[in-house]
Design an enzyme around this catalytic site. Structure first.
Site, PDB file in Angstrom:
ATOM      1  N   ASP A 168       0.986  -1.148  -0.042  1.00 39.32           N
ATOM      2  CA  ASP A 168      -0.028  -0.157   0.059  1.00 39.32           C
ATOM      3  C   ASP A 168       0.991   1.227   0.176  1.00 39.32           C
ATOM      4  O   ASP A 168       1.591   1.377   0.715  1.00 39.32           O
ATOM      5  CB  ASP A 168      -0.950  -0.107   1.342  1.00 39.32           C
ATOM      6  CG  ASP A 168      -1.760   1.231   1.298  1.00 39.32           C
ATOM      7  OD1 ASP A 168      -1.654   2.039   0.590  1.00 39.32           O
ATOM      8  OD2 ASP A 168      -2.652   1.154   2.432  1.00 39.32           O
ATOM      9  N   VAL A 169       0.913   1.996  -1.061  1.00 34.54           N
ATOM     10  CA  VAL A 169       1.866   3.036  -1.246  1.00 34.54           C
ATOM     11  C   VAL A 169       1.850   4.195  -0.046  1.00 34.54           C
ATOM     12  O   VAL A 169       2.513   5.018   0.059  1.00 34.54           O
ATOM     13  CB  VAL A 169       1.951   3.679  -2.664  1.00 34.54           C
ATOM     14  CG1 VAL A 169       2.243   2.870  -3.719  1.00 34.54           C
ATOM     15  CG2 VAL A 169       0.609   4.269  -2.741  1.00 34.54           C
TER      16      VAL A 169
ATOM     17  N   ASN B 215       3.464   4.761 -10.082  1.00 37.50           N
ATOM     18  CA  ASN B 215       2.368   4.915 -10.872  1.00 37.50           C
ATOM     19  C   ASN B 215       0.981   4.863 -10.236  1.00 37.50           C
ATOM     20  O   ASN B 215      -0.160   5.380 -10.788  1.00 37.50           O
ATOM     21  CB  ASN B 215       2.223   4.016 -12.036  1.00 37.50           C
ATOM     22  CG  ASN B 215       1.106   3.981 -12.875  1.00 37.50           C
ATOM     23  OD1 ASN B 215       0.853   4.610 -13.714  1.00 37.50           O
ATOM     24  ND2 ASN B 215       0.278   2.738 -12.518  1.00 37.50           N
TER      25      ASN B 215
ATOM     26  N   TYR C  11      -7.156  15.959  -6.503  1.00 39.69           N
ATOM     27  CA  TYR C  11      -6.313  15.213  -7.478  1.00 39.69           C
ATOM     28  C   TYR C  11      -5.475  16.390  -8.313  1.00 39.69           C
ATOM     29  O   TYR C  11      -3.900  15.946  -8.659  1.00 39.69           O
ATOM     30  CB  TYR C  11      -7.236  14.698  -8.508  1.00 39.69           C
ATOM     31  CG  TYR C  11      -6.370  13.685  -9.636  1.00 39.69           C
ATOM     32  CD1 TYR C  11      -6.236  12.386  -9.355  1.00 39.69           C
ATOM     33  CD2 TYR C  11      -6.198  14.143 -10.901  1.00 39.69           C
ATOM     34  CE1 TYR C  11      -5.682  11.738 -10.279  1.00 39.69           C
ATOM     35  CE2 TYR C  11      -5.517  13.455 -11.978  1.00 39.69           C
ATOM     36  CZ  TYR C  11      -5.316  12.114 -11.682  1.00 39.69           C
ATOM     37  OH  TYR C  11      -4.737  11.352 -12.566  1.00 39.69           O
TER      38      TYR C  11
ATOM     39  N   LYS D 104      -1.270  15.988  -8.515  1.00 45.26           N
ATOM     40  CA  LYS D 104      -0.204  15.716  -9.434  1.00 45.26           C
ATOM     41  C   LYS D 104       0.595  17.063  -9.703  1.00 45.26           C
ATOM     42  O   LYS D 104       1.852  16.764 -10.323  1.00 45.26           O
ATOM     43  CB  LYS D 104      -1.273  15.640 -10.825  1.00 45.26           C
ATOM     44  CG  LYS D 104      -2.013  14.255 -10.596  1.00 45.26           C
ATOM     45  CD  LYS D 104      -1.057  12.962 -10.636  1.00 45.26           C
ATOM     46  CE  LYS D 104      -1.729  11.753 -10.688  1.00 45.26           C
ATOM     47  NZ  LYS D 104      -0.977  10.589 -10.559  1.00 45.26           N
TER      48      LYS D 104
HETATM   49  P1  NAD Z   1      -6.499   2.546 -12.298  1.00 43.00           P
HETATM   50  O1  NAD Z   1      -7.650   2.737 -11.407  1.00 43.00           O
HETATM   51  O2  NAD Z   1      -7.052   1.851 -13.431  1.00 43.00           O
HETATM   52  O3  NAD Z   1      -5.263   1.597 -11.860  1.00 43.00           O
HETATM   53  C1  NAD Z   1      -4.905   2.059 -10.673  1.00 43.00           C
HETATM   54  C2  NAD Z   1      -3.949   0.932  -9.775  1.00 43.00           C
HETATM   55  O4  NAD Z   1      -3.180   1.512  -8.771  1.00 43.00           O
HETATM   56  C3  NAD Z   1      -4.813  -0.130  -9.515  1.00 43.00           C
HETATM   57  O5  NAD Z   1      -4.217  -1.463  -9.977  1.00 43.00           O
HETATM   58  C4  NAD Z   1      -4.994   0.040  -7.739  1.00 43.00           C
HETATM   59  O6  NAD Z   1      -5.164  -1.158  -7.180  1.00 43.00           O
HETATM   60  C5  NAD Z   1      -3.581   0.814  -7.677  1.00 43.00           C
HETATM   61  N1  NAD Z   1      -3.719   1.315  -6.234  1.00 43.00           N
HETATM   62  C6  NAD Z   1      -4.650   2.118  -5.935  1.00 43.00           C
HETATM   63  N2  NAD Z   1      -4.220   2.661  -4.557  1.00 43.00           N
HETATM   64  C7  NAD Z   1      -3.053   2.025  -4.260  1.00 43.00           C
HETATM   65  C8  NAD Z   1      -2.344   2.183  -3.297  1.00 43.00           C
HETATM   66  N3  NAD Z   1      -2.563   2.770  -2.143  1.00 43.00           N
HETATM   67  N4  NAD Z   1      -1.216   1.258  -2.932  1.00 43.00           N
HETATM   68  C9  NAD Z   1      -0.835   0.649  -4.095  1.00 43.00           C
HETATM   69  N5  NAD Z   1      -1.519   0.525  -5.315  1.00 43.00           N
HETATM   70  C10 NAD Z   1      -2.709   1.277  -5.261  1.00 43.00           C
HETATM   71  O7  NAD Z   1      -5.838   3.936 -12.764  1.00 43.00           O
HETATM   72  P2  NAD Z   1      -5.105   4.047 -14.270  1.00 43.00           P
HETATM   73  O8  NAD Z   1      -5.892   5.147 -14.784  1.00 43.00           O
HETATM   74  O9  NAD Z   1      -4.421   2.992 -14.846  1.00 43.00           O
HETATM   75  O10 NAD Z   1      -4.096   5.254 -13.476  1.00 43.00           O
HETATM   76  C11 NAD Z   1      -2.600   4.949 -13.189  1.00 43.00           C
HETATM   77  C12 NAD Z   1      -2.037   6.425 -12.662  1.00 43.00           C
HETATM   78  O11 NAD Z   1      -2.226   7.216 -13.913  1.00 43.00           O
HETATM   79  C13 NAD Z   1      -2.438   7.058 -11.627  1.00 43.00           C
HETATM   80  O12 NAD Z   1      -1.341   7.822 -11.028  1.00 43.00           O
HETATM   81  C14 NAD Z   1      -3.523   8.232 -12.487  1.00 43.00           C
HETATM   82  O13 NAD Z   1      -3.514   9.281 -11.713  1.00 43.00           O
HETATM   83  C15 NAD Z   1      -2.706   8.567 -13.769  1.00 43.00           C
HETATM   84  N6  NAD Z   1      -3.270   9.124 -14.658  1.00 43.00           N
HETATM   85  C16 NAD Z   1      -4.283   8.466 -15.310  1.00 43.00           C
HETATM   86  C17 NAD Z   1      -5.105   9.097 -16.186  1.00 43.00           C
HETATM   87  C18 NAD Z   1      -6.199   8.521 -16.865  1.00 43.00           C
HETATM   88  O14 NAD Z   1      -7.023   9.196 -17.689  1.00 43.00           O
HETATM   89  N7  NAD Z   1      -6.733   7.312 -16.675  1.00 43.00           N
HETATM   90  C19 NAD Z   1      -4.793  10.155 -16.656  1.00 43.00           C
HETATM   91  C20 NAD Z   1      -3.577  10.976 -16.331  1.00 43.00           C
HETATM   92  C21 NAD Z   1      -3.065  10.328 -15.103  1.00 43.00           C
END
Ligand code: NAD
Length: 250
Positions: free
Chosen positions: A61-62, A88, A155, A159
Site C-alpha cells: 500500500d503506497v 504510478n 487530484y 499531480k
Molecule cells: P486504475 O484505477 O486503472 O489503476 C490504478 C492502480 O493503482 C490499481 O491497480 C490500484 O489497485 C492501484 N492502487 C490504488 N491505490 C493504491 C495504493 N494505495 N497502493 C498501491 N496500489 C494502489 O488507474 P489508471 O488510469 O491506470 O491510473 C494510473 C495512474 O495514471 C494514476 O497515477 C493516475 O492518476 C494516472 N493518470 C491516469 C489518467 C487516466 O485518464 N486514466 C490520466 C492521467 C494520469
C-alpha cells in the site's frame, strides 16, 4: 538505436501495475527486456496480471511507507538490484471543493503524493547506493491544467506536487547517477475514467477539449516510460513528458 531503448539485465518495479496504465507499462518494460515486479495494493488482480504476463508480484500500500520499504527491498534482494522504479499508483475523487470532506482530501493526497514520495525515497535509497537508476513518476496533465467539468481539486493539487517533487529529487540526485522524471498523460481509457466517459456531458467536454478527439489507450503511454527508463534518455532528468493528445495546447 534499439539498443539504447533496451532494458536487458535491468530490474523494475511498477506500482499500480495490476491494471490500466500500470499494466501497460509492465508490458512495455518487460518487452524491452527488464525483469518486472508488479507492486499493487490489490493482490488478487495483481497476482492474476503478473501470471498472465509472466512477471512477478509484490503487495504494498503506497500510503504506508513501511510497506513500500518492504516491497522495494524484496525486489532489490530477489533480483539483486533495483534499476527502474515506476511510481504510478493513483486514485481520483470527484467532489465539489466547498463540500469536500477532510478524509477525502487526505486520501487523494496520501495515495497520489505521499505515496509517490515514499516510493521515490525507497527507490532512491537503493539506487544511490548502487550509483545508478531511473525513477519515473506518473504525473498527469492535471498537474498543469485544472480539469473540467468535473471537480477534483485534491487530484490536480497532488499531480502538480508530483511534477515538482520529480524536479526537486532530480536536482538532488543528478550527480549521483539517479535520474528522476515524470510522464503526464491526458485522458486514458481505464477504470479511472470509465465513470466520466459514461457521463454524456463529461465525455463531450473531455473529447471536445482534446485536439485529437479521443482518449489514449494505456499502451500509448508505456513507450514514454520505456524511453525514460532506458539509456535513450541518459541526459533527461527533472523532465515531465506530457502525453495528452494535445489537451494542454488549448
Ligand atoms: P486504475 O484505477 O486503472 O489503476 C490504478 C492502480 O493503482 C490499481 O491497480 C490500484 O489497485 C492501484 N492502487 C490504488 N491505490 C493504491 C495504493 N494505495 N497502493 C498501491 N496500489 C494502489 O488507474 P489508471 O488510469 O491506470 O491510473 C494510473 C495512474 O495514471 C494514476 O497515477 C493516475 O492518476 C494516472 N493518470 C491516469 C489518467 C487516466 O485518464 N486514466 C490520466 C492521467 C494520469
Amino acid at each position: 538505436m534499439s539498443e539504447l531503448f533496451a532494458l536487458n539485465g535491468k530490474n523494475a518495479v511498477v506500482t499500480g501495475g495490476a491494471q490500466g496504465i500500470g499494466e501497460a507499462i509492465v508490458l512495455g518494460l518487460r518487452d524491452a527486456g527488464a525483469r518486472v515486479f508488479i507492486c499493487d495494493i490489490n493482490p488478487e488482480v495483481g497476482n492474476a496480471t503478473a501470471e498472465r504476463h509472466g512477471v512477478e508480484f509484490v503487495a504494498a500500500d503506497v500510503t504506508d511507507s513501511a510497506s513500500v520499504e518492504a516491497a522495494f527491498e524484496h525486489v532489490a534482494t530477489t533480483a539483486g538490484s533495483l534499476d527502474v522504479a515506476v511510481n504510478n499508483a493513483g486514485i481520483v475523487h470527484n467532489h465539489p471543493s466547498e463540500d469536500l470532506a477532510d478524509e477525502d482530501w487526505r486520501r487523494v493526497l496520501s495515495v497520489n503524493l505521499d505515496g509517490v514520495f515514499y516510493c521515490c525515497r525507497a527507490a532512491g535509497r537503493r539506487m544511490l547506493g548502487q550509483g545508478s537508476g531511473s525513477i519515473i513518476n506518473t504525473g498527469s496533465m492535471s498537474g498543469h491544467i485544472s480539469n473540467h467539468p468535473q471537480p477534483q481539486s485534491a487530484y490536480n493539487t497532488a499531480k502538480a506536487g508530483v511534477i515538482h517533487l520529480t524536479k526537486s529529487l532530480a536536482g538532488e540526485w543528478a550527480d549521483r547517477g539517479v535520474r528522476v522524471n515524470s510522464v503526464s498523460p491526458g485522458y486514458v481509457g481505464t477504470e479511472m475514467t470509465k465513470r466520466g466517459m459514461s457521463n454524456e456531458e463529461w465525455r463531450r467536454v473531455w473529447l471536445g477539449d482534446t485536439p485529437m478527439k479521443r482518449v489514449a489507450e494505456p499502451r500509448e503511454i508505456a513507450p514514454a516510460v520505456v524511453f525514460l527508463a532506458s539509456d535513450a534518455s541518459s541526459y533527461c532528468t527533472g523532465t515531465d513528458l506530457v502525453v495528452d493528445g494535445g489537451y494542454t495546447v488549448w
